[in-house]
Each structure stands twice: as structure tokens, then as C-alpha cells.
Design a protein around this motif. Structure first.
Motif, mmCIF file in Angstrom:
data_model
loop_
_atom_site.group_PDB
_atom_site.id
_atom_site.type_symbol
_atom_site.label_atom_id
_atom_site.label_comp_id
_atom_site.label_asym_id
_atom_site.label_seq_id
_atom_site.Cartn_x
_atom_site.Cartn_y
_atom_site.Cartn_z
ATOM 1 N N ASP A 166 -41.211 25.834 57.300
ATOM 2 C CA ASP A 166 -42.251 26.799 57.665
ATOM 3 C C ASP A 166 -42.975 27.308 56.419
ATOM 4 O O ASP A 166 -42.947 26.675 55.363
ATOM 5 C CB ASP A 166 -41.629 27.937 58.472
ATOM 6 C CG ASP A 166 -40.492 28.634 57.729
ATOM 7 O OD1 ASP A 166 -40.474 28.606 56.479
ATOM 8 O OD2 ASP A 166 -39.610 29.225 58.392
ATOM 9 N N CYS A 179 -51.981 24.206 57.571
ATOM 10 C CA CYS A 179 -50.565 24.377 57.220
ATOM 11 C C CYS A 179 -50.378 25.267 55.996
ATOM 12 O O CYS A 179 -49.249 25.658 55.686
ATOM 13 C CB CYS A 179 -49.908 23.019 56.982
ATOM 14 S SG CYS A 179 -49.544 22.132 58.518
ATOM 15 N N ALA A 234 -44.496 27.079 61.572
ATOM 16 C CA ALA A 234 -43.578 26.128 62.201
ATOM 17 C C ALA A 234 -42.329 26.812 62.736
ATOM 18 O O ALA A 234 -41.771 27.710 62.107
ATOM 19 C CB ALA A 234 -43.185 25.038 61.213
ATOM 20 N N HIS A 263 -41.301 22.570 66.450
ATOM 21 C CA HIS A 263 -42.273 21.739 65.761
ATOM 22 C C HIS A 263 -41.632 20.657 64.901
ATOM 23 O O HIS A 263 -42.339 19.877 64.258
ATOM 24 C CB HIS A 263 -43.208 22.613 64.922
ATOM 25 C CG HIS A 263 -43.965 23.597 65.752
ATOM 26 N ND1 HIS A 263 -43.941 24.955 65.504
ATOM 27 C CD2 HIS A 263 -44.723 23.414 66.866
ATOM 28 C CE1 HIS A 263 -44.665 25.574 66.421
ATOM 29 N NE2 HIS A 263 -45.157 24.662 67.257
ATOM 30 N N GLN A 265 -47.747 20.508 66.283
ATOM 31 C CA GLN A 265 -48.019 21.925 66.062
ATOM 32 C C GLN A 265 -49.514 22.167 65.959
ATOM 33 O O GLN A 265 -50.218 21.495 65.198
ATOM 34 C CB GLN A 265 -47.332 22.397 64.778
ATOM 35 C CG GLN A 265 -47.599 23.854 64.425
ATOM 36 C CD GLN A 265 -46.983 24.257 63.094
ATOM 37 O OE1 GLN A 265 -46.153 23.519 62.533
ATOM 38 N NE2 GLN A 265 -47.364 25.399 62.570
#
Length: 308
Positions: A63, A80, A107, A111, A116
Motif C-alpha cells: 500500500d 498509485c 491497496a 487488491h 484496483q
């Protein structure tokens, strides 16, 4: 009682990336093996080690704590918020490894096996593939940081912000919810670790916890959470870390603690010492997330555990 409101971040769903991450207005909530893998070796029987060897195949999953949103420079899908100076890039450089970094802000465990959706400033930036798709049978090292969004820690930390010293602590409102989400997270992480092993049976799997975000009793109003809530929030991070450690060791992985090495580097410290940003960042990094110094420090800690 009124609590602070901080505007949504303009990168990579950072405001919805629930890991423990600029203007200010009022409102209730803030939304805003590798020693073995290293391919070094000793000469045997007088035969020299080749000067060049195939680089370690390293896949980074996770994440926003792993992706490093708002830390220059951006790489990969803009939604992202992935930085060239996150811990994966720093670690890969240390190991001279070939990196596939698929970390992504926002995330969750879902995911890892499902695509995602991402956005920047509320604008849709498309979808990214399931992160486990990056794994192969030849992957030698996997790092993973996940769970903060499953538990919703950044959102709760945002909701707990207040400049009113007489406000009711938020602990009572969120404590049971966080505890239940942490329990629910255990089987989810177990399934992710099984999925990694199935796809990359020879890989060393390294799973990090989350770091020290705020010291005991906090530092209100520098970081606008009451002492009780500062302890509740970091205690929730620690409980999540304990669940991550349990599941990682049960699946034969390597757990890396980031709390102990972070002592003296939490968001209450001076700008030159902190590894994580507070509610209003003083470095180019997302609120309540690691900054570049933190990501580099985490890479050093992970590398030390790996022996690289």
C-alpha cells in the motif's frame, strides 16, 4: 466539539489509503535470502566467481506506506503515488536486484488478487492489475506491506484530530471497530501469503509492519490528537503489527519490525529527525505517511534483517 479538516490530497487516493498519511479548515474529520539471495558467493576449488551474475528478481507489493506517495519522483501509474525513493527502490539498489514495484496507494488485501481503481484529486485514473500478477516462479524476493487500509487506520487518525483540549477522546468511538477489523484482517493476510507462495515457491517472503507514527502521549497541539488518542492510535498500529507478525511467521515468512527502529523519529520530532509526516507535512510526502528519510531508513532496516 469540532475537529480539524484537512483537504484531500491530490495524489493517488492518498486520502482513502487507510494506513497510519495542504490547507486547513474546520470540521470533524480529516479526509484527506537476501544473504542467500544476494548472489555473492565464495570461490570453490580455486574457481573464481563470475564478475557478473543474474540479478535477483525482486517484487514489491503493498500500500502507500510502501509506495511513498508525494515523495519525488513519481514512477508507474500516477494513481498509485509510487516513488522512485520508496523503500523497495532503495532496497533494490542495495541488493543490485531487478525490481518490479507494483505497490499502490489505497491497496487492500483484496487488491492482491483483484484489480484496483485509482484516482487523483477525485479524477479517475483507471485501474491497475492485481498485484500478485507481478510474481513469477523465478521471483527470489518478495516484500509486502499491507493491512492499514483493511483496518482503516488513516481515516480514523484523521477523524481523531482536534485542536480542542477539552474534546472527548475518540478512542471510545473507534476502539471496538478497529479491534474487530484487525481480527478480520488475519485470515485475509493468510490468504495473501498463501497466494504469494503458490506463485513464487522459491521466494523469500518479507512482510513489514508499520512504523512509529506518534510517541507515547503524543505532542498536542503540534500533532492535533489528545494524549489518550495518540496512545490509542499507535496502540492500534502495534496491534495490527502483531497480527502481521503472527501470520507471517505462521507462513514461513520473515517479519520486519519497524516500530523499534523508529524510536525518536515519529511525527512529534523535528523536521530533521522525523521519518513520518504529521497532519501537516514538513517534507514532500503525504500526511501520516513516511517521508524519503523514512523510506530509506526502512530499506536499511529490511536490508539488515536480510543480511544484505
Amino acid at each position: 466539539m469540532k475537529r480539524l479538516f484537512y483537504g484531500r490530497l491530490s495524489t493517488a487516493r492518498v486520502a482513502t489509503d487507510r494506513t497510519p498519511g495542504s490547507g486547513v479548515a474546520t470540521g470533524r474529520m480529516v479526509r484527506g535470502a537476501v544473504g542467500a539471495i544476494a548472489l555473492a558467493g565464495a570461490a570453490l576449488g580455486g574457481t573464481a566467481v563470475p564478475a557478473a551474475a543474474a540479478a535477483t528478481e525482486y517484487v514489491a507489493l503493498g500500500d502507500s506506506m510502501a509506495s511513498g506517495p508525494l515523495i519525488p519522483d513519481i514512477t508507474g501509474p500516477i494513481g498509485c503515488g509510487r516513488s522512485t525513493h520508496n523503500y523497495a527502490h532503495e532496497l533494490a539498489a542495495r541488493l543490485s536486484a531487478t525490481l518490479r514495484d507494483v505497490t499502490c496507494s489505497g491497496a487492500k488485501t483484496t487488491h492482491m488478487t483483484q484489480s484496483q481503481s485509482t484516482s487523483v484529486g477525485g479524477v479517475d485514473t483507471g485501474t491497475v492489475p492485481p498485484q500478485l500478477d507481478a510474481l513469477t516462479a523465478s521471483t527470489a524476493l518478495v516484500t509486502l506491506t499491507i493491512g492499514g487500509n483493511d483496518v482503516g487506520l488513516v481515516g480514523i487518525a484523521q477523524d481523531c484530530a482536534t485542536l480542542d483540549p477539552t474534546a472527548t477522546p475518540c478512542k471510545g468511538e473507534f476502539e471496538d471497530q478497529v479491534a474487530q477489523r484487525t481480527r478480520d484482517f488475519g485470515p485475509k493476510l493468510s490468504a495473501v501469503l498463501d497466494g504469494i507462495r503458490a506463485r513464487s515457491p522459491k521466494a523469500r517472503i518479507v512482510v513489514t509492519g508499520y512504523g512509529l507514527y506518534i510517541k507515547q502521549n503524543g505532542c498536542w497541539p503540534v500533532q492535533p490528537v489528545l494524549p489518550t488518542d495518540a496512545n490509542f492510535l499507535q496502540g492500534s498500529v502495534n496491534a495490527l503489527n502483531d497480527m502481521i507478525r503472527q501470520q507471517t511467521t505462521a507462513h514461513g515468512g520473515t517479519y520486519v519490525d519497524l516500530v523499534a527502529p523508529s524510536a525518536g523519529h515519529d511525527a512529534c520530532q523535528s523536521a530533521s529527525k522525523r521519518w513520518v509526516e504529521g497532519y501537516v507535512p514538513v517534507h514532500s510526502a503525504a500526511p501520516l505517511h513516511p517521508n524519503a528519510a523514512g523510506e530509506a531508513a526502512y530499506a536499511g532496516v529490511i536490508g539488515g534483517v536480510l543480511g544484505g
